[in-house]
Motif scaffolding. Sequence first.
Motif, PDB file in Angstrom:
ATOM      1  N   LYS A 161       0.832  -1.214   0.000  1.00 23.83           N
ATOM      2  CA  LYS A 161       0.000   0.000   0.000  1.00 23.83           C
ATOM      3  C   LYS A 161       0.860   1.255   0.000  1.00 23.83           C
ATOM      4  CE  LYS A 161      -3.396   0.406   2.985  1.00 23.83           C
ATOM      5  NZ  LYS A 161      -4.233   0.209   4.199  1.00 23.83           N
ATOM      6  N   ARG A 162       1.959   1.219   0.769  1.00 20.78           N
ATOM      7  CA  ARG A 162       2.834   2.397   0.872  1.00 20.78           C
ATOM      8  C   ARG A 162       3.705   2.578  -0.369  1.00 20.78           C
ATOM      9  NH1 ARG A 162       3.446   0.286   6.230  1.00 20.78           N
ATOM     10  NH2 ARG A 162       5.422  -0.692   5.618  1.00 20.78           N
ATOM     11  N   ASN A 163       3.806   1.536  -1.173  1.00 15.76           N
ATOM     12  CA  ASN A 163       4.688   1.583  -2.348  1.00 15.76           C
ATOM     13  C   ASN A 163       3.941   1.166  -3.611  1.00 15.76           C
ATOM     14  OD1 ASN A 163       7.466   2.020  -0.975  1.00 15.76           O
ATOM     15  ND2 ASN A 163       6.563   0.313   0.166  1.00 15.76           N
ATOM     16  N   ALA A 164       2.693   1.580  -3.712  1.00 16.05           N
ATOM     17  CA  ALA A 164       1.829   1.102  -4.791  1.00 16.05           C
ATOM     18  C   ALA A 164       2.357   1.477  -6.176  1.00 16.05           C
ATOM     19  CB  ALA A 164       0.416   1.641  -4.605  1.00 16.05           C
ATOM     20  N   VAL A 165       2.891   2.677  -6.324  1.00 18.41           N
ATOM     21  CA  VAL A 165       3.387   3.110  -7.633  1.00 18.41           C
ATOM     22  C   VAL A 165       4.562   2.251  -8.070  1.00 18.41           C
ATOM     23  CG1 VAL A 165       4.547   4.990  -8.864  1.00 18.41           C
ATOM     24  CG2 VAL A 165       2.542   5.480  -7.451  1.00 18.41           C
ATOM     25  N   ALA A 166       5.512   2.018  -7.168  1.00 20.70           N
ATOM     26  CA  ALA A 166       6.669   1.180  -7.492  1.00 20.70           C
ATOM     27  C   ALA A 166       6.230  -0.250  -7.788  1.00 20.70           C
ATOM     28  CB  ALA A 166       7.676   1.206  -6.347  1.00 20.70           C
ATOM     29  N   VAL A 167       5.265  -0.750  -7.019  1.00 18.23           N
ATOM     30  CA  VAL A 167       4.750  -2.103  -7.237  1.00 18.23           C
ATOM     31  C   VAL A 167       4.129  -2.218  -8.628  1.00 18.23           C
ATOM     32  CG1 VAL A 167       2.958  -3.754  -6.529  1.00 18.23           C
ATOM     33  CG2 VAL A 167       4.411  -2.668  -4.807  1.00 18.23           C
ATOM     34  N   GLN A 168       3.383  -1.193  -9.039  1.00 17.43           N
ATOM     35  CA  GLN A 168       2.758  -1.203 -10.354  1.00 17.43           C
ATOM     36  C   GLN A 168       3.797  -1.175 -11.485  1.00 17.43           C
ATOM     37  OE1 GLN A 168      -1.017  -0.780 -11.727  1.00 17.43           O
ATOM     38  NE2 GLN A 168      -0.481  -2.468 -10.370  1.00 17.43           N
ATOM     39  N   LYS A 169       4.856  -0.399 -11.310  1.00  8.14           N
ATOM     40  CA  LYS A 169       5.906  -0.355 -12.341  1.00  8.14           C
ATOM     41  C   LYS A 169       6.572  -1.713 -12.491  1.00  8.14           C
ATOM     42  CE  LYS A 169       6.984   4.592 -11.957  1.00  8.14           C
ATOM     43  NZ  LYS A 169       7.999   5.608 -11.576  1.00  8.14           N
ATOM     44  N   ARG A 170       6.837  -2.368 -11.366  1.00 11.02           N
ATOM     45  CA  ARG A 170       7.437  -3.706 -11.427  1.00 11.02           C
ATOM     46  C   ARG A 170       6.476  -4.706 -12.053  1.00 11.02           C
ATOM     47  NH1 ARG A 170       9.311  -2.268  -6.152  1.00 11.02           N
ATOM     48  NH2 ARG A 170       7.715  -3.577  -5.155  1.00 11.02           N
ATOM     49  N   THR A 171       5.194  -4.557 -11.718  1.00 13.97           N
ATOM     50  CA  THR A 171       4.183  -5.463 -12.267  1.00 13.97           C
ATOM     51  C   THR A 171       4.132  -5.375 -13.786  1.00 13.97           C
ATOM     52  OG1 THR A 171       2.828  -5.371 -10.258  1.00 13.97           O
ATOM     53  CG2 THR A 171       1.718  -6.032 -12.290  1.00 13.97           C
ATOM     54  N   LEU A 172       4.148  -4.164 -14.327  1.00 14.75           N
ATOM     55  CA  LEU A 172       4.104  -3.998 -15.782  1.00 14.75           C
ATOM     56  C   LEU A 172       5.270  -4.714 -16.447  1.00 14.75           C
ATOM     57  CD1 LEU A 172       3.045  -2.786 -18.411  1.00 14.75           C
ATOM     58  CD2 LEU A 172       4.402  -0.734 -17.912  1.00 14.75           C
ATOM     59  N   LEU A 173       6.467  -4.471 -15.955  1.00 15.00           N
ATOM     60  CA  LEU A 173       7.644  -5.079 -16.579  1.00 15.00           C
ATOM     61  C   LEU A 173       7.629  -6.598 -16.440  1.00 15.00           C
ATOM     62  CD1 LEU A 173      10.428  -2.512 -15.606  1.00 15.00           C
ATOM     63  CD2 LEU A 173       9.115  -2.682 -17.737  1.00 15.00           C
ATOM     64  N   ALA A 174       7.152  -7.096 -15.304  1.00 12.92           N
ATOM     65  CA  ALA A 174       7.063  -8.547 -15.111  1.00 12.92           C
ATOM     66  C   ALA A 174       6.042  -9.165 -16.064  1.00 12.92           C
ATOM     67  CB  ALA A 174       6.694  -8.854 -13.663  1.00 12.92           C
ATOM     68  N   LEU A 175       4.901  -8.510 -16.250  1.00 16.90           N
ATOM     69  CA  LEU A 175       3.881  -9.005 -17.170  1.00 16.90           C
ATOM     70  C   LEU A 175       4.413  -9.048 -18.599  1.00 16.90           C
ATOM     71  CD1 LEU A 175       0.691  -7.119 -15.879  1.00 16.90           C
ATOM     72  CD2 LEU A 175       1.166  -9.558 -15.639  1.00 16.90           C
ATOM     73  N   VAL A 176       5.046  -7.968 -19.010  1.00 13.12           N
ATOM     74  CA  VAL A 176       5.581  -7.879 -20.370  1.00 13.12           C
ATOM     75  C   VAL A 176       6.645  -8.951 -20.600  1.00 13.12           C
ATOM     76  CG1 VAL A 176       6.986  -6.431 -21.892  1.00 13.12           C
ATOM     77  CG2 VAL A 176       5.018  -5.447 -20.712  1.00 13.12           C
ATOM     78  N   ASP A 177       7.515  -9.143 -19.622  1.00 12.42           N
ATOM     79  CA  ASP A 177       8.570 -10.138 -19.760  1.00 12.42           C
ATOM     80  C   ASP A 177       7.981 -11.549 -19.865  1.00 12.42           C
ATOM     81  OD1 ASP A 177      11.517 -10.814 -19.617  1.00 12.42           O
ATOM     82  OD2 ASP A 177      10.811 -11.946 -17.895  1.00 12.42           O
ATOM     83  N   SER A 178       6.937 -11.826 -19.088  1.00 10.64           N
ATOM     84  CA  SER A 178       6.326 -13.154 -19.117  1.00 10.64           C
ATOM     85  C   SER A 178       5.657 -13.455 -20.455  1.00 10.64           C
ATOM     86  CB  SER A 178       5.288 -13.282 -17.992  1.00 10.64           C
ATOM     87  OG  SER A 178       5.916 -13.271 -16.729  1.00 10.64           O
ATOM     88  N   ALA A 179       5.190 -12.411 -21.135  1.00 11.70           N
ATOM     89  CA  ALA A 179       4.418 -12.618 -22.366  1.00 11.70           C
ATOM     90  C   ALA A 179       5.190 -12.252 -23.631  1.00 11.70           C
ATOM     91  CB  ALA A 179       3.118 -11.803 -22.292  1.00 11.70           C
ATOM     92  N   LYS A 180       6.471 -11.972 -23.523  1.00 10.07           N
ATOM     93  CA  LYS A 180       7.217 -11.477 -24.685  1.00 10.07           C
ATOM     94  C   LYS A 180       7.322 -12.503 -25.811  1.00 10.07           C
ATOM     95  CE  LYS A 180      11.754 -12.562 -22.657  1.00 10.07           C
ATOM     96  NZ  LYS A 180      12.989 -11.966 -22.077  1.00 10.07           N
ATOM     97  N   ASN A 181       7.206 -13.791 -25.487  1.00  8.23           N
ATOM     98  CA  ASN A 181       7.313 -14.825 -26.516  1.00  8.23           C
ATOM     99  C   ASN A 181       5.960 -15.338 -26.993  1.00  8.23           C
ATOM    100  OD1 ASN A 181      10.178 -14.850 -26.603  1.00  8.23           O
ATOM    101  ND2 ASN A 181      10.211 -16.066 -24.706  1.00  8.23           N
ATOM    102  N   THR A 182       4.892 -14.703 -26.548  1.00  8.23           N
ATOM    103  CA  THR A 182       3.563 -15.067 -27.043  1.00  8.23           C
ATOM    104  C   THR A 182       3.336 -14.403 -28.393  1.00  8.23           C
ATOM    105  OG1 THR A 182       2.478 -13.179 -25.991  1.00  8.23           O
ATOM    106  CG2 THR A 182       2.671 -15.208 -24.694  1.00  8.23           C
ATOM    107  N   ALA A 183       2.288 -14.838 -29.074  1.00  9.58           N
ATOM    108  CA  ALA A 183       1.953 -14.216 -30.361  1.00  9.58           C
ATOM    109  C   ALA A 183       1.676 -12.723 -30.181  1.00  9.58           C
ATOM    110  CB  ALA A 183       0.738 -14.915 -30.967  1.00  9.58           C
ATOM    111  N   PHE A 184       0.935 -12.390 -29.138  1.00 10.30           N
ATOM    112  CA  PHE A 184       0.629 -10.981 -28.890  1.00 10.30           C
ATOM    113  C   PHE A 184       1.912 -10.212 -28.566  1.00 10.30           C
ATOM    114  CE2 PHE A 184      -0.729  -7.219 -26.650  1.00 10.30           C
ATOM    115  CZ  PHE A 184      -1.938  -6.878 -27.239  1.00 10.30           C
TER     116      PHE A 184
END
Length: 499
Positions: free
Chosen positions: A23-46
């Motif tokens: 809760k105290r670090n929500a912005v940083a958590v969201q930035k990490r989440t985006l990069l983690a999501l993108v990295d996990s899906a980089k080899n998908t068709a999308f």
Amino acid sequence: MGLKAALSKPFAAFIVRGIEKWKRNAVAVQKRTLLALVDSAKNTAFGKDHSFAEIRNYEDFKKQVPVRDYEGLRTYIDRVVAGEPDVMWKGKPQYFAKTSGTTSGVKYIPISKESMPEHVKAARNALLTYIHETGKSGFVNGKMIFLQGSPVLTKKNGINVGRLSGIVAHLVPGYLQKNRLPSYQTNCIEDWEEKVDAIVGETFNQDMTLISGIPPWVQMYFDKLTEKSGGKKIKDIFKNFDLFVYGGVNYEPYRAKIEASIGRKIDTIETYPASEGFIAYQDSQQEKSLLLLAKAGMFYEFIPADEYYNDNPTRLCLEDVELDKNYALILNTNAGLWGYSIGDTVKFVSKNPYKILVTGRIKHFISAFGEHVIGEEVEHALLTVANEEGVGITEFTVAPQVDTPAGELPYHEWFIEFSNPPKDLISFSKKVDEALQKKNIYYFDLIEGKILQPLIVRSLQKDAFVNYMRTQGKLGGQNKVPRLSNDRKIADELRSFIG
């Protein structure tokens, strides 16, 4: 105090400590989440089509991934539904949540092995947060009822398909299974009225302490309990009933009636679950706002609602939102939805922590009962029948009618000014209702389940809408009467124009 109630308090304290960190670090958590999501899906068709391997930050992401609704993503989703792996997320989905579309008909929302636990965890944490704040844990020793859809699942190309609530029913933690009602057999009953009767029979003599569900469905359950008891209040039937958990629709239109049925005020927890992800829940009894779940496998974007239909609307991440401004909510999820416009609007009432209120849908809508009916659907239903029968429509609007006499089901009330009226208004109304049921699966379910009665048409006097707009100081220009409203403000004014 029972063993479960005693153990729940230290467990709740442990969970809340973890929540406080993000809760105290929500912005940083969201930035990490985006990069983690993108990295996990980089080899998908999308991911390959949208150059995920080159994305380093949110600005890069916005350049590569446009905002789209279900229809905009359909070419990819159809491939997922057909059984193709590695399309939008790695592998295949664990489930499809079957939900109602707008232009898309039935939608199949993918739920992955990574996203499903987030649904369960969020529901659990909403209760644990309540226990930690209030110290009230006695409800965990009693019986809990979750009024939900059927847990019966079908298969589509090897993947389980069902309503979200039915899917979640299979994943209730073991320590709650003995406390949980109704039985699996009763939950599988498709006819809602029959199902509620069975639930009443199973729960009437039980020690119900927590009840969860969509408010109008819960009200129907309460009405049947009161009838069976010979007129008793719910507090006298379930003496230890202390907590009501709800979501799906605005509770306020139902609060007074539900509290009157109970016979006293009780604590409530509002939740914001969607098939696409569990987005927020009320984490304090002192506030009505909902804690946005920044650490739930989703990256959120926000478009100012008044820019939503612009060619190049502003897209914001959590860091840049403003208080008390209406935003269209955009999701990027660990089930493979990217730049996905969920259709809801929210506004922030706090940024420390980030808390929201759900303000409605990006389009005019009716969802007083969970039906999510939009303008396109009512226009299609009305005009299809009108054209078939040679009926002329000058203007119309639709609103829910919740405050009905005892024994009468609520309904959608249609106010129509005809230029060429139907010969038989009742027959015309029936056909329009049937057309709307075909267009919206939720509305069909509510009619079939006898939560709603078929719509009622009020024929208005000539020039009714012109005269109404005149009384509002909105005659002419670009002013329009909304085709749908989720409240009675316009409808109650128009009643004086009924012919």
